[in-house]
Scaffold this motif. Sequence first.
Motif, PDB file in Angstrom:
ATOM      1  N   LYS A  33      14.392 -35.351  46.642  1.00  0.00           N
ATOM      2  CA  LYS A  33      15.782 -35.096  45.772  1.00  0.00           C
ATOM      3  C   LYS A  33      16.255 -34.001  46.038  1.00  0.00           C
ATOM      4  CE  LYS A  33      15.753 -38.450  43.157  1.00  0.00           C
ATOM      5  NZ  LYS A  33      16.745 -39.494  43.057  1.00  0.00           N
ATOM      6  N   LEU A  34      16.051 -33.135  46.886  1.00  0.00           N
ATOM      7  CA  LEU A  34      16.923 -31.980  47.053  1.00  0.00           C
ATOM      8  C   LEU A  34      18.169 -31.856  47.412  1.00  0.00           C
ATOM      9  CD1 LEU A  34      16.648 -29.089  46.715  1.00  0.00           C
ATOM     10  CD2 LEU A  34      15.347 -28.762  48.967  1.00  0.00           C
ATOM     11  N   CYS A  35      18.481 -32.612  48.373  1.00  0.00           N
ATOM     12  CA  CYS A  35      19.807 -32.745  48.853  1.00  0.00           C
ATOM     13  C   CYS A  35      20.324 -34.195  48.613  1.00  0.00           C
ATOM     14  CB  CYS A  35      20.166 -32.086  49.953  1.00  0.00           C
ATOM     15  SG  CYS A  35      20.241 -32.910  51.536  1.00  0.00           S
ATOM     16  N   PRO A  36      21.897 -34.378  48.776  1.00  0.00           N
ATOM     17  CA  PRO A  36      21.936 -35.840  48.574  1.00  0.00           C
ATOM     18  C   PRO A  36      21.937 -36.689  49.622  1.00  0.00           C
ATOM     19  CG  PRO A  36      24.071 -34.333  47.988  1.00  0.00           C
ATOM     20  CD  PRO A  36      22.768 -33.440  48.590  1.00  0.00           C
ATOM     21  N   ARG A  37      21.086 -36.304  50.814  1.00  0.00           N
ATOM     22  CA  ARG A  37      20.819 -37.081  51.867  1.00  0.00           C
ATOM     23  C   ARG A  37      19.781 -37.883  51.451  1.00  0.00           C
ATOM     24  NH1 ARG A  37      22.667 -36.438  56.925  1.00  0.00           N
ATOM     25  NH2 ARG A  37      23.444 -34.514  56.580  1.00  0.00           N
ATOM     26  N   GLU A  38      18.839 -37.613  50.652  1.00  0.00           N
ATOM     27  CA  GLU A  38      17.748 -38.232  50.236  1.00  0.00           C
ATOM     28  C   GLU A  38      17.135 -39.008  51.093  1.00  0.00           C
ATOM     29  OE1 GLU A  38      18.159 -41.092  46.905  1.00  0.00           O
ATOM     30  OE2 GLU A  38      18.684 -39.182  45.658  1.00  0.00           O
ATOM     31  N   CYS A  39      16.351 -38.214  52.128  1.00  0.00           N
ATOM     32  CA  CYS A  39      15.644 -38.616  53.126  1.00  0.00           C
ATOM     33  C   CYS A  39      14.234 -39.465  52.513  1.00  0.00           C
ATOM     34  CB  CYS A  39      14.945 -37.525  53.839  1.00  0.00           C
ATOM     35  SG  CYS A  39      16.514 -36.735  54.657  1.00  0.00           S
ATOM     36  N   VAL A  40      13.969 -40.613  53.170  1.00  0.00           N
ATOM     37  CA  VAL A  40      12.780 -41.174  52.766  1.00  0.00           C
ATOM     38  C   VAL A  40      11.864 -41.055  54.201  1.00  0.00           C
ATOM     39  CG1 VAL A  40      11.839 -43.716  52.540  1.00  0.00           C
ATOM     40  CG2 VAL A  40      13.900 -42.856  51.265  1.00  0.00           C
ATOM     41  N   ARG A  46       8.821 -35.753  58.986  1.00  0.00           N
ATOM     42  CA  ARG A  46       9.720 -34.710  58.294  1.00  0.00           C
ATOM     43  C   ARG A  46      11.080 -35.132  58.001  1.00  0.00           C
ATOM     44  NH1 ARG A  46       8.686 -28.972  61.519  1.00  0.00           N
ATOM     45  NH2 ARG A  46       6.333 -29.226  61.461  1.00  0.00           N
ATOM     46  N   GLY A  47      11.687 -34.767  56.998  1.00  0.00           N
ATOM     47  CA  GLY A  47      13.255 -35.156  56.607  1.00  0.00           C
ATOM     48  C   GLY A  47      14.168 -34.508  57.675  1.00  0.00           C
ATOM     49  N   TYR A  48      15.554 -34.766  57.533  1.00  0.00           N
ATOM     50  CA  TYR A  48      16.682 -34.320  58.490  1.00  0.00           C
ATOM     51  C   TYR A  48      16.645 -32.921  58.571  1.00  0.00           C
ATOM     52  CZ  TYR A  48      21.564 -33.774  60.043  1.00  0.00           C
ATOM     53  OH  TYR A  48      22.530 -33.471  60.932  1.00  0.00           O
ATOM     54  N   CYS A  49      16.217 -32.179  57.651  1.00  0.00           N
ATOM     55  CA  CYS A  49      16.323 -30.555  57.789  1.00  0.00           C
ATOM     56  C   CYS A  49      15.380 -29.960  58.584  1.00  0.00           C
ATOM     57  CB  CYS A  49      16.392 -30.032  56.470  1.00  0.00           C
ATOM     58  SG  CYS A  49      15.110 -30.457  55.371  1.00  0.00           S
ATOM     59  N   GLY A  50      14.251 -30.779  58.942  1.00  0.00           N
ATOM     60  CA  GLY A  50      13.061 -30.385  59.753  1.00  0.00           C
ATOM     61  C   GLY A  50      12.197 -29.327  59.078  1.00  0.00           C
ATOM     62  N   VAL A  51      12.341 -28.934  57.848  1.00  0.00           N
ATOM     63  CA  VAL A  51      11.330 -27.940  57.253  1.00  0.00           C
ATOM     64  C   VAL A  51      10.619 -28.523  56.231  1.00  0.00           C
ATOM     65  CG1 VAL A  51      12.959 -26.311  57.940  1.00  0.00           C
ATOM     66  CG2 VAL A  51      13.330 -27.092  55.694  1.00  0.00           C
ATOM     67  N   ARG A  52      10.628 -30.024  55.895  1.00  0.00           N
ATOM     68  CA  ARG A  52      10.024 -30.484  54.751  1.00  0.00           C
ATOM     69  C   ARG A  52       9.260 -31.832  55.192  1.00  0.00           C
ATOM     70  NH1 ARG A  52      11.834 -28.870  49.815  1.00  0.00           N
ATOM     71  NH2 ARG A  52      12.678 -27.091  50.154  1.00  0.00           N
ATOM     72  N   GLU A  53       7.991 -31.928  54.931  1.00  0.00           N
ATOM     73  CA  GLU A  53       7.064 -32.690  55.672  1.00  0.00           C
ATOM     74  C   GLU A  53       6.172 -33.478  54.763  1.00  0.00           C
ATOM     75  OE1 GLU A  53       5.296 -31.526  59.550  1.00  0.00           O
ATOM     76  OE2 GLU A  53       3.594 -31.899  58.431  1.00  0.00           O
ATOM     77  N   CYS A  97      18.547 -26.778  58.574  1.00  0.00           N
ATOM     78  CA  CYS A  97      19.691 -26.859  57.655  1.00  0.00           C
ATOM     79  C   CYS A  97      19.805 -28.439  57.432  1.00  0.00           C
ATOM     80  CB  CYS A  97      20.874 -26.584  58.423  1.00  0.00           C
ATOM     81  SG  CYS A  97      22.429 -26.618  57.562  1.00  0.00           S
ATOM     82  N   ASN A  98      20.335 -28.617  56.195  1.00  0.00           N
ATOM     83  CA  ASN A  98      20.582 -30.118  55.947  1.00  0.00           C
ATOM     84  C   ASN A  98      22.062 -30.830  56.352  1.00  0.00           C
ATOM     85  OD1 ASN A  98      21.987 -28.622  54.155  1.00  0.00           O
ATOM     86  ND2 ASN A  98      21.470 -29.744  52.313  1.00  0.00           N
ATOM     87  N   VAL A  99      22.773 -29.954  57.328  1.00  0.00           N
ATOM     88  CA  VAL A  99      23.763 -30.509  57.863  1.00  0.00           C
ATOM     89  C   VAL A  99      23.915 -30.174  59.312  1.00  0.00           C
ATOM     90  CG1 VAL A  99      25.221 -30.923  55.849  1.00  0.00           C
ATOM     91  CG2 VAL A  99      25.494 -28.864  57.043  1.00  0.00           C
ATOM     92  N   VAL A 147      19.680 -23.922  50.703  1.00  0.00           N
ATOM     93  CA  VAL A 147      19.142 -25.030  49.714  1.00  0.00           C
ATOM     94  C   VAL A 147      17.980 -25.558  50.555  1.00  0.00           C
ATOM     95  CG1 VAL A 147      19.583 -27.630  49.376  1.00  0.00           C
ATOM     96  CG2 VAL A 147      21.535 -25.897  49.207  1.00  0.00           C
ATOM     97  N   ILE A 148      17.713 -25.581  51.747  1.00  0.00           N
ATOM     98  CA  ILE A 148      16.432 -26.325  52.384  1.00  0.00           C
ATOM     99  C   ILE A 148      15.188 -25.230  52.512  1.00  0.00           C
ATOM    100  CG2 ILE A 148      17.678 -27.676  54.006  1.00  0.00           C
ATOM    101  CD1 ILE A 148      16.211 -24.726  55.476  1.00  0.00           C
ATOM    102  N   PHE A 149      15.345 -23.845  51.945  1.00  0.00           N
ATOM    103  CA  PHE A 149      14.330 -23.074  51.582  1.00  0.00           C
ATOM    104  C   PHE A 149      14.233 -22.710  49.837  1.00  0.00           C
ATOM    105  CE2 PHE A 149      17.381 -19.951  53.663  1.00  0.00           C
ATOM    106  CZ  PHE A 149      17.460 -18.957  52.712  1.00  0.00           C
TER     107      PHE A 149
HETATM  108  S1  SF4 Z   1      17.694 -33.133  54.548  1.00  0.00           S
HETATM  109 FE1  SF4 Z   1      15.976 -31.945  53.847  1.00  0.00          FE
HETATM  110  S2  SF4 Z   1      16.622 -31.343  51.898  1.00  0.00           S
HETATM  111 FE2  SF4 Z   1      18.202 -33.113  52.383  1.00  0.00          FE
HETATM  112  S3  SF4 Z   1      16.902 -34.787  51.530  1.00  0.00           S
HETATM  113 FE3  SF4 Z   1      16.376 -34.661  53.823  1.00  0.00          FE
HETATM  114  S4  SF4 Z   1      14.621 -33.784  53.563  1.00  0.00           S
HETATM  115 FE4  SF4 Z   1      15.456 -33.105  51.637  1.00  0.00          FE
END
Ligand code: SF4
Length: 350
Positions: A33-40, A46-53, A97-99, A147-149
Amino acid sequence: MSLNAATHPEDDSRFIVEAQFYEKLPYKKTRCKLCPRECVIDDRERGYCGVRENRGGTYYSLVHSRVCAAHIDPIEKKPLFHFLPGAPAFSVATAGCNVNCKMCQNWDISQSRPEQVRSTYLPPKDLAALAQQNRCPVIAYTYSEPVIFYEYMRDAAEAGHTVGIKSVVVSGGYIQQDPLKKLCHGVDAIKIDLKAFSEKYYKEIVNGELKPVLDALVTIHKLGVWNEIVYLVIPTLNDSDAEFRALTQWIKSNLGVDVPLHFTRFHPEYLLKNLPPTPLETLERAKAIADAEGLHYVYLGNIPGHPAENTYCPKCKHVVIERIGFTIKGTHLRKGKCEYCQQVIPGIWQ
Ligand code: SF4
């Protein structure tokens, strides 16, 4: 700046903290719930940004204190023109990065995973101490996408404040409202890269969305955090009169005429090497439109020596801060006022 950079094992626990914004889902999944991408995210992914697991249904940041770039830059390079002019900013980034902007200047770190780049362990107190030792009154979170850190940025800003060091965020503004509001209470300025004024551009060139960025700008403004906006003008992609006009009218209506707006020159980079640098006439056309709409502080960037690098008093039109490139050549401000006519010039001046 060398930080005695060293690689670390992938699972170095010093860098791993539980994420602050996510929800737990059935079957050990998590939703960020950090960025609007809302990765599940499934367990061990990991999420799209590659730094959250996701590890066993708990979500973690892998980049707390995991600094892969650190430099001392003039604050004008961020650019922030109404914030401690001439101050050196101790600037840090982690990977990720988230984009994925096609014109990214720092793609080598922004599009990497943490274990793919050399990093140093730099916990918040050490970062604040290092800034102090280097006589930097401000820490900047920049280069990739802070944002991703997020967790590291907030902790570092708090550590900085305890020793009198300010914090500024250099971001694309692609963040959810709740984390943004909490961030606003802990930092001193936020520069937002507003990359275009069309959803089409955000979809095709950025791999993001415009609407959440506009919402972020409104929230930053409402919460009273000092904000400046940069718009990188790219030939044929975001350089029409209609887009410049819509952008500046939106800023005027939603943020007021005092938010500094920087139109900056594009240089061919990363996935957009096929396009030429922005012609000077295009940048001057953008500025003329923004000036005509009534914005008070419209700057041109990446054109050293251009008169639009200076800050002019909107009332008497004298130069109140003279710049060449990132260098301050003279100031005519006294306690935040024009020294010629006493007009208040908004900003953080001390
Ligand atoms: S891109 Fe990263 S910060 Fe954004 S929703 Fe996905 S895991 Fe979270």
